[in-house]
Motif scaffolding. Sequence first.
Motif, PDB file in Angstrom:
ATOM      1  N   ASN A  85       8.017 -11.461   9.311  1.00  0.00           N
ATOM      2  CA  ASN A  85       8.350 -11.920  10.659  1.00  0.00           C
ATOM      3  C   ASN A  85       8.823 -13.356  10.496  1.00  0.00           C
ATOM      4  O   ASN A  85       8.006 -14.273  10.368  1.00  0.00           O
ATOM      5  CB  ASN A  85       7.125 -11.835  11.566  1.00  0.00           C
ATOM      6  N   SER A  88       7.402 -16.386  12.336  1.00  0.00           N
ATOM      7  CA  SER A  88       5.997 -16.821  12.199  1.00  0.00           C
ATOM      8  C   SER A  88       5.905 -18.115  11.382  1.00  0.00           C
ATOM      9  O   SER A  88       6.856 -18.485  10.675  1.00  0.00           O
ATOM     10  CB  SER A  88       5.160 -15.717  11.541  1.00  0.00           C
ATOM     11  N   SER A  97       4.211 -16.417   7.415  1.00  0.00           N
ATOM     12  CA  SER A  97       2.820 -15.983   7.228  1.00  0.00           C
ATOM     13  C   SER A  97       2.568 -14.554   7.737  1.00  0.00           C
ATOM     14  O   SER A  97       1.537 -13.962   7.422  1.00  0.00           O
ATOM     15  CB  SER A  97       1.875 -16.953   7.936  1.00  0.00           C
ATOM     16  N   GLU A  98       3.480 -14.000   8.545  1.00  0.00           N
ATOM     17  CA  GLU A  98       3.253 -12.647   9.091  1.00  0.00           C
ATOM     18  C   GLU A  98       4.300 -11.668   8.575  1.00  0.00           C
ATOM     19  O   GLU A  98       5.441 -12.045   8.324  1.00  0.00           O
ATOM     20  CB  GLU A  98       3.340 -12.668  10.627  1.00  0.00           C
ATOM     21  N   LYS A  99       3.877 -10.392   8.492  1.00  0.00           N
ATOM     22  CA  LYS A  99       4.831  -9.328   8.160  1.00  0.00           C
ATOM     23  C   LYS A  99       5.404  -8.750   9.460  1.00  0.00           C
ATOM     24  O   LYS A  99       4.777  -8.839  10.519  1.00  0.00           O
ATOM     25  CB  LYS A  99       4.134  -8.226   7.371  1.00  0.00           C
ATOM     26  N   ASP A 104       2.366  -1.883   8.348  1.00  0.00           N
ATOM     27  CA  ASP A 104       2.252  -2.371   6.975  1.00  0.00           C
ATOM     28  C   ASP A 104       2.823  -1.339   5.989  1.00  0.00           C
ATOM     29  O   ASP A 104       2.216  -1.031   4.958  1.00  0.00           O
ATOM     30  CB  ASP A 104       0.781  -2.680   6.640  1.00  0.00           C
TER      31      ASP A 104
END
Length: 196
Positions: A85, A88, A97-99, A104
Motif C-alpha cells: 500500500n 502507507s 509499512s502496509e501490504k 495477504d
Amino acid sequence: MSRNVTRRVAVTALASGAVFLIRKAHGQVVWQVNASRCVNSRLGEVGVEACNLCTSSCVVALSAVRAVNEYSKCGRCNICPAYFNIASAVDEKGLPSEKLCPRDAIARKPIGKQDPEDPANNFYEYVIDEEKCDGCGRCVMKCKEPLGLGSITLQVRYNRCLNCNRCAISTDCPKDALEQVPLPEALKPGEARPTV
Ligand code: SF4
Ligand code: SF4
Ligand code: SF4
C-alpha cells in the motif's frame, strides 16, 4: 438388412455424431475475462475504486476468478504498488509499512543476490497464492501505468469454474468483459489462457 433397419442405423449414427459435436464444442468454449475491457486493468481507468464483482457475482464460493501475474511482463520492482500500500507510512527500511492485498495472497521473494546499499538494484518475484486470492481486483488496479506494468490481470481459472451456460459475472460486469473463448487443447486445468 431391411430399409427400416438401415434408416434406424443411419439416424442413430447421425444423432451420436451430433451429440459428440455438441459435447466437443461445449468442452472447448470457456468463459474468460477480457483484460482490455475489465475496469481494473483498463489503461486510463485510474483514481477509481477497483471493481470486485468478479468476486461477489461468481456462483462459486471463493469465486473462480484469480489475479494472475504474467512474469514476463513484471518489472520485479523493489516497491511494487500491487504488493505494498504505497500510501502507507514508510518503515525503517524505506518500504511502505502496509501490504495492499486484504487476504495477504501475494508473496515477495528476492531474486538473486541482494545489494544492501542500493535498493534500486534489488529485484523481486511476486507470487500470487491462488488458495487465498478471491479475485477482488485491488492489485490489478494498481499494476498499471504510471506505476505498474500491467502484468497482473484477472483470469477465470478453469479448474475452479463451473463453465455456466450464462456466466453470472458476465450478467453483472459493467464493462461486458466476460466472453466465451475457445480452450486450446494444450491447456491443462488450472492454467490461464494468455491475456486476450
Ligand atoms: S465484473 Fe467486469 S469490470 Fe468488474 S472485475 Fe470482473 S471483469 Fe472486471
Ligand atoms: S485480487 Fe485481491 S485477493 Fe487476489 S491477490 Fe489481488 S488484492 Fe489479493
Ligand atoms: S461461469 Fe460460473 S463458475 Fe465460471 S466464473 Fe462465471 S459464474 Fe463463476
